[in-house]
Design an enzyme around this catalytic site. Sequence first.
Site, mmCIF file in Angstrom:
data_model
loop_
_atom_site.group_PDB
_atom_site.id
_atom_site.type_symbol
_atom_site.label_atom_id
_atom_site.label_comp_id
_atom_site.label_asym_id
_atom_site.label_seq_id
_atom_site.Cartn_x
_atom_site.Cartn_y
_atom_site.Cartn_z
ATOM 1 N N TYR A 46 0.851 -1.366 -0.030
ATOM 2 C CA TYR A 46 0.009 0.146 -0.013
ATOM 3 C C TYR A 46 0.824 1.252 0.052
ATOM 4 O O TYR A 46 1.857 1.534 0.704
ATOM 5 C CB TYR A 46 -0.936 -0.016 1.320
ATOM 6 C CG TYR A 46 -1.952 1.262 1.423
ATOM 7 C CD1 TYR A 46 -2.734 1.490 0.559
ATOM 8 C CD2 TYR A 46 -1.627 1.965 2.341
ATOM 9 C CE1 TYR A 46 -3.556 2.538 0.603
ATOM 10 C CE2 TYR A 46 -2.436 3.182 2.507
ATOM 11 C CZ TYR A 46 -3.381 3.527 1.581
ATOM 12 O OH TYR A 46 -4.333 4.586 1.854
ATOM 13 N N ASP B 227 9.289 2.851 -0.189
ATOM 14 C CA ASP B 227 8.035 3.401 0.540
ATOM 15 C C ASP B 227 8.383 2.802 2.086
ATOM 16 O O ASP B 227 7.919 1.563 2.394
ATOM 17 C CB ASP B 227 6.650 3.061 0.227
ATOM 18 C CG ASP B 227 5.422 3.507 1.100
ATOM 19 O OD1 ASP B 227 5.894 3.888 2.032
ATOM 20 O OD2 ASP B 227 4.370 3.406 0.560
ATOM 21 N N LYS C 134 4.337 8.630 9.252
ATOM 22 C CA LYS C 134 4.047 7.913 10.508
ATOM 23 C C LYS C 134 5.021 8.270 11.837
ATOM 24 O O LYS C 134 4.815 9.312 12.407
ATOM 25 C CB LYS C 134 4.014 6.281 10.228
ATOM 26 C CG LYS C 134 2.510 6.258 9.465
ATOM 27 C CD LYS C 134 2.349 4.654 9.471
ATOM 28 C CE LYS C 134 0.796 4.601 8.615
ATOM 29 N NZ LYS C 134 1.036 3.979 7.278
HETATM 30 C C1 LIG Z 1 0.280 4.390 6.017
HETATM 31 C C2 LIG Z 1 0.982 4.270 4.746
HETATM 32 C C3 LIG Z 1 0.865 5.100 3.747
HETATM 33 C C4 LIG Z 1 -0.091 6.203 3.629
HETATM 34 O O1 LIG Z 1 0.125 7.109 4.761
HETATM 35 P P1 LIG Z 1 -0.917 8.019 5.110
HETATM 36 O O2 LIG Z 1 -0.438 8.951 6.043
HETATM 37 O O3 LIG Z 1 -2.199 7.197 5.560
HETATM 38 O O4 LIG Z 1 -1.613 8.688 3.949
HETATM 39 C C5 LIG Z 1 1.634 4.788 2.337
HETATM 40 N N1 LIG Z 1 2.588 3.916 2.615
HETATM 41 C C6 LIG Z 1 2.472 3.004 3.458
HETATM 42 C C7 LIG Z 1 3.904 1.923 3.393
HETATM 43 C C8 LIG Z 1 1.940 3.217 4.690
HETATM 44 O O5 LIG Z 1 2.061 2.377 5.578
#
Ligand SMILES: *Cc1c(COP(=O)(O)O)cnc(C)c1O
Length: 428
Positions: free
Chosen positions: A140, A235, A268
């Site tokens: 994601y 990511d 995060k």
């Molecule tokens: C949480 C997450 C996102 C999206 O971040 P948001 O702050 O919710 O938009 C993107 N990539 C990864 C791997 C994530 O865990």
Amino acid sequence: MNDVLFERAKAVIPGGVNSPVRAFRAVGGTPRFVQRAQGAYFWDADGKKYIDYIGSWGPMILGHGHPAVLEAVQKAALDGFSFGAPTEREVELAEAIIAAVPSLEMVRLVSSGTEAGMSALRLARGATGRSKIIKFEGCYHGHADALLVKAGSGLATFGNPTSAGVPPEVVAQTIVLEFNNVEQLEEAFKIHGPELACLMIEPIAGNMNFVRSSVPFMKRCRELCSQYGALLVFDEVMSGFRVALGSAQSIYAQLIPGFEPDMTVLGKVIGGGMPLAAFGGKRAVMEKLAPLGPVYQAGTLSGNPVATACGLATLKEISKPGFFETLGTRTQHLVTGLTQAAHAAGLPFCGDCQGGMFGFFLMEPLPQNYATVMTTDGPKFNAFFHAMLDAGVYFAPALYEAGFVSAAHTDADIDATVQAAAAHFAKA
Ligand SMILES: *Cc1c(COP(=O)(O)O)cnc(C)c1O
């Protein structure tokens, strides 16, 4: 009280929630409305206490209400919430992030992981002058249109949108491959390599439970990107500053000599619970961004002074010697305890963890890709989830989510969790 609030919420907010997985639709039941949180716990609207293994889906690595973070946020708030002009604290946070992650020479701060991922993608395309991208099933990267894609019918074809409202044309440049499948990766580069802007990946995936990239797979990702001039984009919104201070890339760098991604997406933990995220990479790529270069990217609240204070105070705490060793040991203790409890009851179970991030599966062996994760027995997971919830343990309300241990979790919290699980397993 949770029921009453949920009814009220559903009247004014779609599904009663502002982010879908909070709605408990996968596991059934009523979401818990959080009243307050402290350390490793939160209390719901009925005053019931839970050991929190979500930690806001990763950011709360110090637990809730850490005194040093609270003080920094309160102090920053007194000086103003937002200016729309630069501040020293943004520079300090950028410096702190770059100091911890060697592949980064420059970063730009934004407000969410979605925004960071979307911007990184635009920059990768702008910097290479190419349009096609590779992503992996089960990873994601936020909800930007081009990344809401599942695999198409073959390697030569492109993905299908996973959401209504995403036009097929928008995902027509996105190729979706199976995680940890080296053969498919090689095949895809053979076909699309010269047209690829980037390969985007969660190195330790946390959005299909917890699945690591294998070392041979990651090594091939790096080699093929270099060979074809595509950017390797990590990511690390979830894994960044969560699995290690140097993030997941520091772990692969230990296993693959000279390993580095070209770009990194963060979120995060770097905001410590405030809306803050970042993307970065080498200077030559980052200087393609406006105002220096032709790739446009902007944000009214980007580098917000209160959020940067929160992130900085958080990074300062997690940079202390031994922080990740202690956190990693405690997380391992949880995974081992749960595994032993299940095995003692004769049930299949396995798990994995790194730093303060973990995953567990009510099956064996450890899944290596999304399709295998999805073979987990849903009803069995839901029964486990609700038994734990009743016992005051809050795990992620879906089997395809990772979990998080914070520095505030004590051995006693872990033991209580394992005991509650053992009681459920004995009856399951
Ligand atoms: C949480 C997450 C996102 C999206 O971040 P948001 O702050 O919710 O938009 C993107 N990539 C990864 C791997 C994530 O865990």
